[in-house]
Design a protein around this motif. Structure first.
Motif, mmCIF file in Angstrom:
data_model
loop_
_atom_site.group_PDB
_atom_site.id
_atom_site.type_symbol
_atom_site.label_atom_id
_atom_site.label_comp_id
_atom_site.label_asym_id
_atom_site.label_seq_id
_atom_site.Cartn_x
_atom_site.Cartn_y
_atom_site.Cartn_z
ATOM 1 N N PRO A 6 0.799 -1.230 0.000
ATOM 2 C CA PRO A 6 0.000 0.000 0.000
ATOM 3 C C PRO A 6 0.831 1.278 0.000
ATOM 4 N N THR A 7 2.112 1.190 -0.354
ATOM 5 C CA THR A 7 2.985 2.365 -0.271
ATOM 6 C C THR A 7 2.470 3.516 -1.122
ATOM 7 N N TRP A 8 2.015 3.250 -2.318
ATOM 8 C CA TRP A 8 1.537 4.335 -3.187
ATOM 9 C C TRP A 8 0.309 5.015 -2.586
ATOM 10 N N LEU A 9 -0.572 4.238 -1.971
ATOM 11 C CA LEU A 9 -1.763 4.817 -1.348
ATOM 12 C C LEU A 9 -1.370 5.612 -0.101
ATOM 13 N N ASN A 10 -0.451 5.071 0.683
ATOM 14 C CA ASN A 10 0.033 5.798 1.858
ATOM 15 C C ASN A 10 0.660 7.128 1.462
ATOM 16 N N ARG A 11 1.461 7.114 0.403
ATOM 17 C CA ARG A 11 2.093 8.369 -0.049
ATOM 18 C C ARG A 11 1.050 9.384 -0.494
ATOM 19 N N LEU A 12 0.039 8.913 -1.191
ATOM 20 C CA LEU A 12 -1.019 9.806 -1.658
ATOM 21 C C LEU A 12 -1.762 10.427 -0.479
ATOM 22 N N VAL A 13 -2.194 9.604 0.469
ATOM 23 C CA VAL A 13 -2.935 10.108 1.625
ATOM 24 C C VAL A 13 -2.047 11.006 2.479
ATOM 25 N N TYR A 14 -0.791 10.620 2.668
ATOM 26 C CA TYR A 14 0.163 11.436 3.431
ATOM 27 C C TYR A 14 0.292 12.826 2.791
ATOM 28 N N ALA A 15 0.511 12.853 1.486
ATOM 29 C CA ALA A 15 0.672 14.136 0.785
ATOM 30 C C ALA A 15 -0.605 14.969 0.862
ATOM 31 N N LEU A 16 -1.761 14.340 0.713
ATOM 32 C CA LEU A 16 -3.024 15.081 0.782
ATOM 33 C C LEU A 16 -3.256 15.645 2.183
ATOM 34 N N LEU A 42 1.085 11.228 9.876
ATOM 35 C CA LEU A 42 2.115 10.256 10.256
ATOM 36 C C LEU A 42 1.577 8.829 10.299
ATOM 37 N N ALA A 43 0.268 8.677 10.457
ATOM 38 C CA ALA A 43 -0.318 7.330 10.471
ATOM 39 C C ALA A 43 -0.174 6.658 9.112
ATOM 40 N N PHE A 44 -0.011 7.460 8.078
ATOM 41 C CA PHE A 44 0.140 6.935 6.718
ATOM 42 C C PHE A 44 1.609 7.061 6.321
ATOM 43 N N ASP A 45 2.378 6.087 6.732
ATOM 44 C CA ASP A 45 3.815 6.062 6.490
ATOM 45 C C ASP A 45 4.077 6.216 4.990
#
Length: 83
Positions: A6-16, A42-45
């Motif tokens: 889920p790294t791509w999803l985590n990066r997207l949510v983190y950035a948003l 931070l919950a979305f590494d």
């Protein structure tokens, strides 16, 4: 990027969430909302969450600790500005 990672999803949510916190802080002048959103990010590494902390590169540790320290600074601003 595989479907199991889920790294791509985590990066997207983190950035948003960072974007929303910046909008809250600079445009809407809602420091408390900016703090909550910033710290929840931070919950979305944004890096590979399957990698243990000890195995992460130094720059990733610095990034995440820096994020946490910025959040602590915002919290201190909130506490000190409440009179």
């Amino acid at each position: 990027m595989t479907g199991n990672n889920p790294t791509w999803l985590n990066r997207l949510v983190y950035a948003l969430m960072i974007l929303v916190s910046l909008i809250n802080y600079f445009w809407l002048k809602e420091t408390s909302q900016a703090f909550v959103t910033f710290m929840l990010a931070l919950a979305f590494d944004p890096f590979d969450p399957s990698v243990k902390w000890q195995d992460r590169p130094l720059w990733q540790k610095v990034w995440l600790i820096g994020h946490l320290l910025i959040g602590v600074i915002i919290l201190m601003m909130l506490i000190l500005n409440k009179n």
